[in-house]
Design an enzyme around this catalytic site. Sequence first.
Site, short mmCIF file in Angstrom:
data_model
loop_
_atom_site.label_atom_id
_atom_site.label_comp_id
_atom_site.label_asym_id
_atom_site.label_seq_id
_atom_site.Cartn_x
_atom_site.Cartn_y
_atom_site.Cartn_z
N LYS A 144 0.83 -1.20 0.00
CA LYS A 144 0.00 0.00 0.00
C LYS A 144 0.87 1.25 0.00
O LYS A 144 0.64 2.19 -0.76
CB LYS A 144 -0.94 0.00 1.20
CG LYS A 144 -1.87 1.21 1.24
CD LYS A 144 -2.79 1.19 2.45
CE LYS A 144 -3.89 0.20 2.28
NZ LYS A 144 -4.92 0.31 3.35
N GLU A 197 10.11 -5.65 3.87
CA GLU A 197 10.31 -6.99 3.32
C GLU A 197 9.99 -7.01 1.82
O GLU A 197 10.73 -7.61 1.02
CB GLU A 197 9.41 -7.99 4.04
CG GLU A 197 9.64 -8.09 5.54
CD GLU A 197 8.79 -7.14 6.35
OE1 GLU A 197 8.64 -7.38 7.56
OE2 GLU A 197 8.27 -6.14 5.78
N GLY A 243 -5.12 -4.76 4.79
CA GLY A 243 -4.43 -5.78 4.00
C GLY A 243 -5.05 -7.15 4.09
O GLY A 243 -5.19 -7.86 3.08
N ARG A 244 -5.44 -7.57 5.30
CA ARG A 244 -5.97 -8.92 5.46
C ARG A 244 -7.39 -9.06 4.94
O ARG A 244 -7.94 -10.16 4.94
CB ARG A 244 -5.86 -9.35 6.92
CG ARG A 244 -6.54 -8.42 7.91
CD ARG A 244 -6.08 -8.74 9.34
NE ARG A 244 -6.64 -7.84 10.34
CZ ARG A 244 -6.15 -6.65 10.66
NH1 ARG A 244 -5.08 -6.20 10.02
NH2 ARG A 244 -6.69 -5.90 11.60
N GLU A 274 -4.47 -11.14 14.05
CA GLU A 274 -4.06 -9.76 13.84
C GLU A 274 -5.22 -8.81 14.09
O GLU A 274 -5.03 -7.68 14.54
CB GLU A 274 -3.52 -9.57 12.42
CG GLU A 274 -2.85 -8.22 12.20
CD GLU A 274 -2.05 -8.14 10.91
OE1 GLU A 274 -0.86 -8.50 10.92
OE2 GLU A 274 -2.64 -7.75 9.87
N HIS A 318 -2.88 -37.19 12.63
CA HIS A 318 -1.68 -37.91 13.07
C HIS A 318 -0.68 -36.97 13.73
O HIS A 318 0.49 -37.31 13.88
CB HIS A 318 -1.04 -38.62 11.87
CG HIS A 318 -1.94 -39.64 11.25
ND1 HIS A 318 -1.89 -40.97 11.59
CD2 HIS A 318 -2.92 -39.53 10.31
CE1 HIS A 318 -2.79 -41.65 10.90
NE2 HIS A 318 -3.42 -40.78 10.11
N LYS A 378 9.08 -3.54 13.92
CA LYS A 378 9.66 -2.98 12.69
C LYS A 378 10.53 -1.77 13.01
O LYS A 378 11.60 -1.58 12.42
CB LYS A 378 8.54 -2.59 11.72
CG LYS A 378 7.71 -3.73 11.17
CD LYS A 378 6.65 -3.19 10.22
CE LYS A 378 5.78 -4.28 9.65
NZ LYS A 378 4.74 -3.75 8.74
#
Length: 544
Positions: A204, A210, A265-266, A351, A382, A508
């Site tokens: 954005k 990253e 974002g999510r 979040e 399992h 950050k």
Amino acid sequence: MTRLSAAWQALEEHYHSTAHLHLRDQFAADSQRFDKMHETLHGLLFDYSKNRITDDTLPLLCELAEAAGLPEKMAAMQHGGILNPSEKRAVLHTALRLPEHAAAVQADGENIVPKVHQELTRALRFAEDIINGSHTGCTGKPITDFVHIGIGGSYLGPLVCIQSLTPWRNHLRVHFVSNADDAGIAQTLARLNPETTLFCIASKSFGTPETLLNARAARAWYQQAGLPEQEIHRHFCAISSNVDAAQNFGITPEHIFAMFDWVGGRYSVWSAIGLPVMVAVGAQNFRELLRGAHAMDEHFFHTDFRRNIPVLMGLLHIWYNNFHHADGHTVVPYSHNMRRFPAWLNQLDMESCGKSRTEYGAEVTRKTGGIVFGEEGVDCQHAYFQLLHQGTRLIPCDFIVPVNTPYRIGSQHCFTVANALAQAEALMKGKTLDEARAELAHLPETEREALAPHKTFPGNRPSNSFLLDELTPFTLGMLMAAYEHKIFVQGTIWGINPFDQWGVEYGKILAKTIEPELSADTPPQHDSSTNGLIAYYRAHLKKQ
């Protein structure tokens, strides 16, 4: 006592009066329990009958939702109200899936529906140009590989959709690079041809560290291949609000797609962030994804709470989190194509709801959030299912099961579905000591009595089951939207803001200080542990 406090108190009293009940007994006493406790919608069945509730539980939970102002919050979401007060923003991801001629939705005094569809059309057209070969690389060769560079919501939503919709995939290969660890970008680039690769940078702000690290590595790789710098725009596009920064990177305006301030974002896969999905499955299937999400929106906004699937999902989570003191929740898709769905939901829920302050800054007075995790079935049976069945913790479970599969190889799918249904039944029923002894009747008494306690299961472990007639773009859109609304319901009842994420930012900021110190000679100025770790890193880093 306020109405909200009274609703909490009534539920607390109800919990204490029903805590002794066992699901096995409730099913035995009511043969109509499933009939009364399931909902269907457009090829989706939601069975919530295996929950530790009585006929009185849901009315009390619905009263809590009313007292918490959920109807008003839902109306505000639809009409562009400020539901993200810490960032002074509306929350309008539902507007991203509105039909083109829907009624106006206002944000900052503007009807955003035309803008939404303008950007959707641009992104879909670009995706189709890539698919049909109209958009080529700088040497005239068609694009074969699309690399999406993003992180968090800019990555997990598209990844889940593309994996889940594998039967709808076309010939293009779509890759994702999210982590800053150089192994991710290095291993991806090693498989690619720079002449036929297109990179998409999703940020954005166009400043996500990253994402920019990986974007710069991709651009350097392109340049090292000897391809012309003036043609770099044929190999890069962007999804961002910062058009100037994207252009400075070398991306032309026609290949920069908008992100909107009123979408987190999510919650953004429905926007241009879904470009890799558009590239992978085409425009028609992406529109079906939006149509499914919109169908769930309509159900959510216009259905009575008592029959409202996302509302029921959220209320049941409140019931376990705040009254049964369950700290975790697991989601298990019995579908290999949906294997990353739990990771998407992990971010969406934790979040959003990992907050210790109310939306107006006061300390919360009740437990919020929860540890959300999961893995695909049958694999997880399992692994961590041992803890679900015989552990000391109460962990509610969501089972997601497609009824039909396009593959039809042997009896695998029937076996998978049988296991999903059996796990839900076993969690509910449990196994008594007498039942365990009966199973071991062939053993000598001493051995039987020693082994029987180990084969007992307490049962009374709650679960929801979601059966999809088929995993399609439409039903996937419905399911994802249902979980989005579930999070909204939870956040509203807890009085928190599920649309900001300030807790992500602090680390950050500290990282910006530490990064240059890793190669400096001066002593770092941190706590003794951080100083020691920096010193060890410096001492053991191999020189280039």
